[in-house]
Design a protein around this motif. Structure first.
Motif, PDB file in Angstrom:
ATOM      1  N   VAL A 241       0.569  -1.361   0.054  1.00 26.38           N
ATOM      2  CA  VAL A 241      -0.082  -0.302  -0.115  1.00 26.38           C
ATOM      3  C   VAL A 241       0.922   1.424   0.285  1.00 26.38           C
ATOM      4  CG1 VAL A 241      -2.311   1.456   0.840  1.00 26.38           C
ATOM      5  CG2 VAL A 241      -1.648  -1.495   1.491  1.00 26.38           C
ATOM      6  N   LEU A 242       0.416   2.162  -1.153  1.00 21.92           N
ATOM      7  CA  LEU A 242       1.647   3.387  -1.121  1.00 21.92           C
ATOM      8  C   LEU A 242       0.122   4.077  -0.118  1.00 21.92           C
ATOM      9  CD1 LEU A 242       3.889   4.885  -2.606  1.00 21.92           C
ATOM     10  CD2 LEU A 242       1.840   5.885  -4.050  1.00 21.92           C
ATOM     11  N   VAL A 243       0.943   5.227   1.002  1.00 16.00           N
ATOM     12  CA  VAL A 243      -0.033   6.083   1.980  1.00 16.00           C
ATOM     13  C   VAL A 243       0.562   7.180   1.658  1.00 16.00           C
ATOM     14  CG1 VAL A 243      -0.090   6.457   4.087  1.00 16.00           C
ATOM     15  CG2 VAL A 243       0.066   4.173   3.298  1.00 16.00           C
ATOM     16  N   GLY A 244      -0.782   8.075   1.557  1.00 15.29           N
ATOM     17  CA  GLY A 244       0.185   9.521   0.287  1.00 15.29           C
ATOM     18  C   GLY A 244      -0.320  10.623   1.947  1.00 15.29           C
ATOM     19  N   PRO A 245       0.289  11.818   1.706  1.00 14.66           N
ATOM     20  CA  PRO A 245       0.609  12.756   3.255  1.00 14.66           C
ATOM     21  C   PRO A 245      -0.598  13.866   2.659  1.00 14.66           C
ATOM     22  CG  PRO A 245       2.287  13.205   2.512  1.00 14.66           C
ATOM     23  CD  PRO A 245       2.074  11.553   1.728  1.00 14.66           C
ATOM     24  N   GLU A 246      -1.175  14.586   3.645  1.00 17.56           N
ATOM     25  CA  GLU A 246      -1.946  15.643   3.594  1.00 17.56           C
ATOM     26  C   GLU A 246      -1.227  16.941   3.064  1.00 17.56           C
ATOM     27  OE1 GLU A 246      -4.769  17.126   3.969  1.00 17.56           O
ATOM     28  OE2 GLU A 246      -5.548  15.580   5.812  1.00 17.56           O
TER      29      GLU A 246
ATOM     30  N   THR B  12       7.669  -7.525  -1.156  1.00 17.32           N
ATOM     31  CA  THR B  12       6.484  -6.791  -2.403  1.00 17.32           C
ATOM     32  C   THR B  12       5.970  -6.996  -3.829  1.00 17.32           C
ATOM     33  OG1 THR B  12       6.508  -3.887  -2.127  1.00 17.32           O
ATOM     34  CG2 THR B  12       5.409  -4.680  -3.884  1.00 17.32           C
ATOM     35  N   ASP B  13       4.692  -7.450  -3.568  1.00 13.42           N
ATOM     36  CA  ASP B  13       4.351  -8.354  -4.422  1.00 13.42           C
ATOM     37  C   ASP B  13       3.454  -7.437  -5.859  1.00 13.42           C
ATOM     38  OD1 ASP B  13       2.706  -9.930  -6.459  1.00 13.42           O
ATOM     39  OD2 ASP B  13       1.361 -10.776  -4.833  1.00 13.42           O
ATOM     40  N   PRO B  14       4.626  -7.036  -6.992  1.00 11.46           N
ATOM     41  CA  PRO B  14       4.661  -5.581  -7.775  1.00 11.46           C
ATOM     42  C   PRO B  14       2.922  -6.042  -7.731  1.00 11.46           C
ATOM     43  CG  PRO B  14       6.089  -7.431  -8.257  1.00 11.46           C
ATOM     44  CD  PRO B  14       5.449  -8.032  -7.247  1.00 11.46           C
ATOM     45  N   ASP B  15       2.138  -6.836  -8.285  1.00 12.87           N
ATOM     46  CA  ASP B  15       1.335  -7.263  -8.677  1.00 12.87           C
ATOM     47  C   ASP B  15      -0.362  -6.662  -7.998  1.00 12.87           C
ATOM     48  OD1 ASP B  15       2.146  -7.770 -11.227  1.00 12.87           O
ATOM     49  OD2 ASP B  15       2.231  -9.913 -10.311  1.00 12.87           O
ATOM     50  N   ARG B  16       0.125  -6.413  -6.498  1.00  7.19           N
ATOM     51  CA  ARG B  16      -0.834  -6.448  -5.960  1.00  7.19           C
ATOM     52  C   ARG B  16      -0.106  -5.638  -4.984  1.00  7.19           C
ATOM     53  NH1 ARG B  16      -2.884 -11.039  -2.198  1.00  7.19           N
ATOM     54  NH2 ARG B  16      -0.135 -12.181  -2.386  1.00  7.19           N
ATOM     55  N   VAL B  17      -0.952  -3.803  -5.556  1.00  5.28           N
ATOM     56  CA  VAL B  17      -0.157  -2.444  -4.749  1.00  5.28           C
ATOM     57  C   VAL B  17      -1.686  -1.813  -5.052  1.00  5.28           C
ATOM     58  CG1 VAL B  17       1.117  -0.707  -4.628  1.00  5.28           C
ATOM     59  CG2 VAL B  17       1.524  -3.008  -5.449  1.00  5.28           C
ATOM     60  N   ALA B  18      -2.438  -1.268  -3.956  1.00  5.96           N
ATOM     61  CA  ALA B  18      -3.077   0.025  -3.715  1.00  5.96           C
ATOM     62  C   ALA B  18      -2.493   1.473  -3.808  1.00  5.96           C
ATOM     63  CB  ALA B  18      -4.408  -0.809  -2.090  1.00  5.96           C
ATOM     64  N   ALA B  19      -3.480   2.227  -3.750  1.00  5.28           N
ATOM     65  CA  ALA B  19      -2.442   3.497  -3.027  1.00  5.28           C
ATOM     66  C   ALA B  19      -3.770   4.471  -2.344  1.00  5.28           C
ATOM     67  CB  ALA B  19      -2.446   4.206  -4.287  1.00  5.28           C
ATOM     68  N   ILE B  20      -3.248   4.637  -1.736  1.00  5.40           N
ATOM     69  CA  ILE B  20      -4.490   5.923  -0.147  1.00  5.40           C
ATOM     70  C   ILE B  20      -4.018   6.925   0.226  1.00  5.40           C
ATOM     71  CG2 ILE B  20      -5.167   3.085   0.773  1.00  5.40           C
ATOM     72  CD1 ILE B  20      -3.627   4.145   3.530  1.00  5.40           C
ATOM     73  N   GLY B  21      -4.919   8.153   0.331  1.00  2.00           N
ATOM     74  CA  GLY B  21      -3.690   8.997   0.446  1.00  2.00           C
ATOM     75  C   GLY B  21      -5.201  10.195   1.550  1.00  2.00           C
TER      76      GLY B  21
ATOM     77  N   GLY C 147      -3.752  11.790  -1.455  1.00  2.00           N
ATOM     78  CA  GLY C 147      -5.160  11.418  -1.858  1.00  2.00           C
ATOM     79  C   GLY C 147      -5.379  12.067  -3.092  1.00  2.00           C
ATOM     80  N   ALA C 148      -5.448  12.849  -3.393  1.00  2.00           N
ATOM     81  CA  ALA C 148      -5.177  13.651  -5.142  1.00  2.00           C
ATOM     82  C   ALA C 148      -4.068  13.117  -5.648  1.00  2.00           C
ATOM     83  CB  ALA C 148      -5.078  15.115  -5.093  1.00  2.00           C
ATOM     84  N   ILE C 149      -3.173  12.656  -5.427  1.00  3.92           N
ATOM     85  CA  ILE C 149      -1.993  11.581  -5.967  1.00  3.92           C
ATOM     86  C   ILE C 149      -3.129  10.494  -6.529  1.00  3.92           C
ATOM     87  CG2 ILE C 149       0.567  11.239  -6.260  1.00  3.92           C
ATOM     88  CD1 ILE C 149       1.274  13.654  -4.643  1.00  3.92           C
ATOM     89  N   ALA C 150      -3.469   9.802  -5.562  1.00  2.43           N
ATOM     90  CA  ALA C 150      -3.180   8.459  -5.586  1.00  2.43           C
ATOM     91  C   ALA C 150      -4.230   8.504  -6.285  1.00  2.43           C
ATOM     92  CB  ALA C 150      -4.321   7.729  -4.288  1.00  2.43           C
ATOM     93  N   VAL C 151      -5.568   8.858  -6.702  1.00  6.58           N
ATOM     94  CA  VAL C 151      -6.483   9.174  -7.457  1.00  6.58           C
ATOM     95  C   VAL C 151      -6.013  10.034  -8.693  1.00  6.58           C
ATOM     96  CG1 VAL C 151      -8.563  10.063  -7.972  1.00  6.58           C
ATOM     97  CG2 VAL C 151      -8.257   9.762  -6.244  1.00  6.58           C
TER      98      VAL C 151
END
Length: 245
Positions: free
Chosen positions: A34-39, A109-118, A123-127
């Protein structure tokens, strides 16, 4: 509590050296990530703790940087950097892809199973990564419901979850409606949760410095939003039983 490992990682993005926070779950095998993006103010211990919490659940997590290791606690300094960034999808994608490359290159990391949250700018970067057609299993954004260039949302290849406070003056009802219309027109698998009575950055613990107007912590909704994100990850990035790790 599950034993996790953490370390800082330096990598180039947006013309500077970013300093991210990588959290690894117990064990040795490959895990979903999981990629985690900050404020907008940048990477703080709040996002580092979220990455650690995801690692305790069993995910590899990278909380990424926005400002080359700086935290912009002055509201005007933050706006002076974040607003041009939010207006430039190419820069947002560059920052997101640079961090995603670091996360996918991690041996756990399993490179084929990744999510992005932020959250906020993160969050704008994740979208925006989704609008770029990036291969992700899930996207979650809190507070950031920015719309993209016409038609690009059709490139999103995974479910999108969005959360926002009903009283958020920075993401008002008109912005929520515009985001929903974009997702709907693109045929995205999306959902939007409006947390009643919550302001902007409702998920973020109180801070000891000035903030932009319209910001306020809502502890109950902060906990609910985190549970909603964890549920999204459980649906889209299921973890196998511990015995199978």
């Amino acid at each position: 509590m599950t034993t996790i490992a953490t370390r800082t990682v330096a990598y180039p993005a947006d013309g500077m050296t970013m300093i991210g926070h990588l959290a690894l779950p117990a064990g040795t095998g490959r895990r979903p990530a999981v990629l985690v993006g900050p404020e907008g103010m940048g990477l703080t211990d709040v996002e580092r703790r979220r990455a650690d919490a995801l690692a305790e659940l069993g995910y590899v997590a990278l909380a990424f940087d926005l400002h080359g290791g700086r935290v912009l606690t002055d509201p005007q300094d933050m706006l002076d950097r974040a607003m041009p960034l939010l207006a430039d999808s190419g820069r947002m994608r560059g920052i997101g892809h640079a961090a995603l490359d670091v996360l996918r290159a991690e041996p756990r990391t399993d490179p084929d199973r990744v999510a992005a949250i932020g959250y906020g700018t993160g969050g704008a970067i994740a979208v925006e990564l989704g609008r770029a057609g990036t291969d992700l299993r899930a996207i979650a954004t809190v507070n950031a419901l920015n719309t993209g260039r016409p038609g690009e949302a059709a490139r999103i290849r995974c479910p999108v979850w969005a959360g926002v406070g009903s009283e958020d003056p920075i993401m008002p009802a008109a912005q929520r409606d515009a985001f929903a219309a974009e997702m709907r027109a693109a045929g995205v698998d999306w959902r939007l949760v409006v947390y009643g009575g919550a302001l902007h950055a409702f998920h973020h613990p109180p801070v000891d410095h000035a903030t932009v107007p319209g910001v306020g912590h809502h502890p109950e909704h902060a906990r609910r939003a985190w549970r909603d994100i964890v549920d999204l990850l459980a649906e889209c990035l299921p973890l196998e039983p511990a015995s199978a790790r």
